[in-house]
Design a protein around this motif. Structure first.
Motif, PDB file in Angstrom:
ATOM      1  N   HIS A  56       3.660  -3.231   1.995  1.00  0.00           N
ATOM      2  CA  HIS A  56       3.094  -1.895   2.909  1.00  0.00           C
ATOM      3  C   HIS A  56       2.915  -1.091   2.714  1.00  0.00           C
ATOM      4  N   HIS A  57       1.818  -0.448   3.269  1.00  0.00           N
ATOM      5  CA  HIS A  57       0.960   0.719   2.347  1.00  0.00           C
ATOM      6  C   HIS A  57       1.378   1.896   2.993  1.00  0.00           C
ATOM      7  N   SER A  58       1.035   3.115   1.749  1.00  0.00           N
ATOM      8  CA  SER A  58       1.197   4.124   2.237  1.00  0.00           C
ATOM      9  C   SER A  58       0.521   5.247   2.947  1.00  0.00           C
ATOM     10  N   GLN A  59       0.584   6.256   3.377  1.00  0.00           N
ATOM     11  CA  GLN A  59      -0.114   6.675   3.711  1.00  0.00           C
ATOM     12  C   GLN A  59      -1.489   7.499   2.717  1.00  0.00           C
ATOM     13  N   SER A  60      -2.647   7.379   2.698  1.00  0.00           N
ATOM     14  CA  SER A  60      -3.737   8.658   2.202  1.00  0.00           C
ATOM     15  C   SER A  60      -3.069   9.371   2.161  1.00  0.00           C
ATOM     16  N   ARG A  61      -2.828  10.417   2.522  1.00  0.00           N
ATOM     17  CA  ARG A  61      -2.575  12.120   2.533  1.00  0.00           C
ATOM     18  C   ARG A  61      -1.096  11.949   1.904  1.00  0.00           C
ATOM     19  N   LEU A  62      -0.419  10.752   1.526  1.00  0.00           N
ATOM     20  CA  LEU A  62       0.689  11.059   1.003  1.00  0.00           C
ATOM     21  C   LEU A  62       0.255  10.404  -0.207  1.00  0.00           C
ATOM     22  N   VAL A  63      -0.365   9.719  -0.510  1.00  0.00           N
ATOM     23  CA  VAL A  63      -0.455   9.578  -1.637  1.00  0.00           C
ATOM     24  C   VAL A  63      -1.580  10.573  -2.717  1.00  0.00           C
ATOM     25  N   ALA A  64      -2.026  11.200  -2.195  1.00  0.00           N
ATOM     26  CA  ALA A  64      -2.824  12.053  -3.073  1.00  0.00           C
ATOM     27  C   ALA A  64      -1.957  13.591  -2.941  1.00  0.00           C
ATOM     28  N   ASN A  65      -0.688  13.383  -1.698  1.00  0.00           N
ATOM     29  CA  ASN A  65      -0.050  14.842  -2.244  1.00  0.00           C
ATOM     30  C   ASN A  65       1.045  14.662  -3.556  1.00  0.00           C
ATOM     31  N   GLN A  66       1.557  13.157  -3.677  1.00  0.00           N
ATOM     32  CA  GLN A  66       2.274  12.677  -4.635  1.00  0.00           C
ATOM     33  C   GLN A  66       1.623  12.590  -5.780  1.00  0.00           C
ATOM     34  N   MET A  67      -0.219  12.793  -5.970  1.00  0.00           N
ATOM     35  CA  MET A  67      -0.607  12.886  -6.875  1.00  0.00           C
ATOM     36  C   MET A  67      -0.552  14.527  -7.404  1.00  0.00           C
ATOM     37  N   ARG A  68      -1.616  15.218  -6.238  1.00  0.00           N
ATOM     38  CA  ARG A  68      -1.036  16.664  -6.141  1.00  0.00           C
ATOM     39  C   ARG A  68      -0.159  17.175  -7.232  1.00  0.00           C
ATOM     40  N   ALA A  69       1.607  16.776  -6.469  1.00  0.00           N
ATOM     41  CA  ALA A  69       2.422  16.838  -7.524  1.00  0.00           C
ATOM     42  C   ALA A  69       2.774  16.959  -8.301  1.00  0.00           C
ATOM     43  N   ALA A  70       2.679  15.639  -8.715  1.00  0.00           N
ATOM     44  CA  ALA A  70       2.887  15.574 -10.271  1.00  0.00           C
ATOM     45  C   ALA A  70       2.353  16.188 -10.960  1.00  0.00           C
ATOM     46  N   LEU A  71       0.409  16.290 -10.857  1.00  0.00           N
ATOM     47  CA  LEU A  71       0.069  17.370 -11.496  1.00  0.00           C
ATOM     48  C   LEU A  71       0.385  18.571 -11.622  1.00  0.00           C
ATOM     49  N   GLN A  72       1.203  18.908 -10.745  1.00  0.00           N
ATOM     50  CA  GLN A  72       1.252  20.543 -10.912  1.00  0.00           C
ATOM     51  C   GLN A  72       2.836  20.727 -11.611  1.00  0.00           C
ATOM     52  N   ALA A  73       3.408  19.903 -11.311  1.00  0.00           N
ATOM     53  CA  ALA A  73       5.173  19.160 -12.106  1.00  0.00           C
ATOM     54  C   ALA A  73       4.616  19.327 -13.458  1.00  0.00           C
ATOM     55  N   ASN A  74       3.551  18.275 -14.366  1.00  0.00           N
ATOM     56  CA  ASN A  74       3.617  18.114 -15.225  1.00  0.00           C
ATOM     57  C   ASN A  74       2.539  18.306 -16.441  1.00  0.00           C
ATOM     58  N   LYS A  75       2.214  18.403 -17.198  1.00  0.00           N
ATOM     59  CA  LYS A  75       1.072  18.571 -18.751  1.00  0.00           C
ATOM     60  C   LYS A  75       0.824  16.389 -18.265  1.00  0.00           C
ATOM     61  N   VAL A  76      -0.184  16.537 -17.378  1.00  0.00           N
ATOM     62  CA  VAL A  76      -0.797  15.109 -16.768  1.00  0.00           C
ATOM     63  C   VAL A  76      -2.233  15.422 -17.719  1.00  0.00           C
ATOM     64  N   THR A  77      -2.435  13.872 -19.043  1.00  0.00           N
ATOM     65  CA  THR A  77      -3.184  14.362 -19.060  1.00  0.00           C
ATOM     66  C   THR A  77      -3.720  13.169 -19.902  1.00  0.00           C
TER      67      THR A  77
END
Length: 252
Positions: A56-77
């Protein structure tokens, strides 16, 4: 919060209900290297160690927003990318990478499951090659995936290197061609970069059928990159990590 100052790897990939591969294996591996993880889930799967029953595929917008939220929340290196499933998801992930060019991304081009189930729609391969691979610090295809990406089958190391160089000319920055699907007593992975001679990482071939080894290697490389290790050192350390893990499961 203190946790926000720790280095994180953002894992972008699909779930595996068996725990043998996918984001379950990614989290386990990255944690073992001593780095934290955050997630963007691209697909939910129903599978055992032997077969994939549902995707079951995620919506592309949901994937991008998950990434942006993770990058905002943490020091992603570092970012580790696995199963992407559709062309739309690939385009969405590429958009986020372009927004964050300072974060190195490792792409494990997951095209099919071990049991043979297709995990990336056929029309998405060209999109991955054109739009995503040039944005990634390293792409880690096995020989089967390399043949699909290059649209031809390699018969030996020289052929694999020629195929890899074609992908470099098409825009990929670096490739780690994994030799696990070859034959012989030794397994050799080859690191290719445009401005370097090929670097070979050679090890005894282990008699083990453990799933998720590609996930493990790409995740371990991302974890070492997250600690600011140079690329070649990250690959070498990740290879040693995975070899030690697999040695515990090898048949003697």
């Amino acid at each position: 919060m203190a946790l926000r100052r720790d280095p994180y790897v953002l894992v972008v990939g699909g779930s595996d209900s068996s725990g043998g591969a996918g984001i379950a294996r990614d989290i386990e591996t990255i944690s073992s290297v001593g780095v934290r993880t955050c997630l963007a889930v691209t697909a939910l799967t129903v599978q055992t160690h032997d077969a994939v029953m549902e995707i079951h595929h995620s919506q592309s917008r949901l994937v991008a927003n998950q990434m942006r939220a993770a990058l905002q929340a943490n020091k992603v290196t570092a970012i580790k990318i696995g199963m992407l499933a559709t062309a739309e998801i690939i385009v969405a992930v590429a958009a986020v990478l372009r927004e964050n060019p300072h974060v190195p991304a490792i792409l494990d081009p997951v095209l099919a499951s071990t049991s043979g189930r297709t995990l990336l729609e056929a029309g998405a391969i060209a999109v991955m090659t054109r739009d995503l691979m040039p944005l990634c610090r390293l792409v880690t295809p096995n020989l089967i995936e390399l043949a699909i990406l290059a649209a031809k089958q390699a018969v030996d190391d020289d052929g694999a290197i020629r195929q890899g160089r074609e992908l470099l000319e098409a825009g990929a920055r670096a490739l780690l061609i994994k030799g696990g699907h070859a034959s012989g007593p030794r397994s050799t992975d080859i690191l290719l970069r445009s401005d370097h001679e090929p670097v070979r990482f050679d090890a005894p071939r282990l008699a083990t059928s453990m799933r998720g080894t590609g996930c493990m290697l790409a995740s371990a490389i991302a974890a070492h990159l997250a600690k600011a290790s140079p690329l070649e050192d990250s690959v070498r350390d990740a290879k040693l990590f995975v070899f030690e893990k697999l040695s515990k499961h090898a048949v003697t």
